[in-house]
Design an enzyme around this catalytic site. Structure first.
Site, PDB file in Angstrom:
ATOM      1  N   CYS A  47      41.538  93.134 -96.812  1.00  9.05           N
ATOM      2  CA  CYS A  47      41.368  94.416 -96.119  1.00  9.05           C
ATOM      3  C   CYS A  47      42.694  94.962 -95.614  1.00  9.05           C
ATOM      4  O   CYS A  47      42.756  96.066 -95.084  1.00  9.05           O
ATOM      5  CB  CYS A  47      40.367  94.283 -94.980  1.00  9.05           C
ATOM      6  SG  CYS A  47      40.742  92.968 -93.836  1.00  9.05           S
ATOM      7  N   CYS A  49      37.105  88.935 -89.508  1.00  8.64           N
ATOM      8  CA  CYS A  49      37.967  89.446 -88.426  1.00  8.64           C
ATOM      9  C   CYS A  49      38.104  88.404 -87.318  1.00  8.64           C
ATOM     10  O   CYS A  49      39.172  88.237 -86.739  1.00  8.64           O
ATOM     11  CB  CYS A  49      37.397  90.734 -87.836  1.00  8.64           C
ATOM     12  SG  CYS A  49      37.322  92.089 -89.017  1.00  8.64           S
TER      13      CYS A  49
END
Lengths: 187, 127
Positions: B37, B106
């Site tokens: 990402c 994350c």
């Protein structure tokens, strides 16, 4: 992104599907010409009087062609596909990169982008984009060198290539963010 | 995608954003990134002589969940020993922030960042 965007590149070799040698560097014009030719052969107009089964097969083939094109067109996905073809290494998963030097540089680039966005500096953003694009070109050349070396009877060092592909991914992301910042300013 | 209230709170009012001088004694710096990402995360700790994390700062370029994960972990590690800080699990962060499955990475990034910061601190001490 297509629905298959994050899925590992499956069974079908995208290079083979397009009748291309599995090389990292490819001719983009040749690629889009092949795409047009191949899509022609499965165009729905050609199957109006065909059986449902044949129509379905043509549709599936169309999806396959478009997916393969998506892989071949993107330097990152093309490199990942080539690496997987040659070494079986699947690099589509979530990993953490810990190269401090490279990441610090990336952080500084994002800071610069942030400053330019805040100042709504369009010219600055454009020359910043050029800078990142040239870094991207260099990175593509580095990756290509790795793939070339393998041709000279050397073992492909998948870890090293992977690290270089990761770098390209961060540069891609910065370019996407620059585009978003430019669009935001232009409204 | 709907973010949880806690993610939005940390995203809108991130705690401990900033930097320490990484050359300063007692400072450990962790740099991590997620190529898929493109997120980049810097997490720094300031450790006292008896091994307690007195302060922590972060700078993250990424999505709301990445910012919230790093913001939360800087709050959590303050007052902890470096060994305790290393025991923080990404699942604790993901649970606290109610992260959806696609955003679990994350929280992994935040866990990797604190581990990298502690490693950096220890390496500096050994010199």
């Amino acid at each position: 992104m297509t629905q298959n965007g994050n899925k590992s590149i499956d069974l079908k070799n995208p290079f083979e599907l397009f009748g291309l040698e599995p090389n990292f560097l490819l001719n983009e014009q040749e690629l889009s010409q092949k795409l047009r030719d191949m899509l022609q052969t499965v165009h729905p107009d050609r199957f109006v009087s065909s059986s449902d089964q044949e129509q379905l097969a043509a549709m599936q083939k169309t999806t396959q062609i478009n997916d393969a094109y998506g892989v071949l067109k993107s330097p990152v996905r093309r490199a990942q596909a080539l690496l997987q073809l040659r070494t079986g290494v699947d690099s589509s998963g979530e990993v953490t990169v810990k190269d401090p030097m490279f990441l610090m540089q990336q952080l500084e680039l994002r800071e610069e982008l942030e400053n330019l966005s805040v100042k709504k500096d369009m010219n600055g953003l454009m020359s910043f984009a050029e800078q990142i694009e040239s870094m991207q070109e260099q990175q593509i050349a580095v990756i290509n060198d790795f793939f070339q070396q393998e041709g000279e009877n050397q073992e492909l060092e998948s870890d090293k290539i992977l690290a270089e592909i990761y770098k390209l991914q961060f540069l891609r992301k910065t370019l996407i963010d620059i585009e978003a910042a430019e669009e935001k300013i232009l409204g | 995608m709907a973010y949880s209230e806690k993610v939005i709170d940390h995203y809108e009012n991130p705690r401990n954003v900033g930097s320490f001088d990484k050359e300063e004694e007692g400072v450990g710096t962790g740099m991590v990134g997620a190529p898929a990402c493109g997120d980049v995360m810097k997490l720094q700790i300031k450790v006292s002589e008896d091994g307690i994390i007195e302060d922590a700062k972060f700078k993250t370029y990424g999505c709301g969940s990445a910012i919230a994960s790093s913001s939360l972990i800087t709050e959590w590690v303050k007052g902890k020993s470096i060994d305790e800080a290393q025991e923080i699990k990404n699942t604790d962060i993901a649970e606290e922030l109610a992260l959806p499955p696609v955003k679990i990475h994350c929280s992994v990034l935040a866990e990797d960042a604190i581990k990298a910061a502690v490693t950096d601190y220890k390496e500096k001490q050994d010199k």
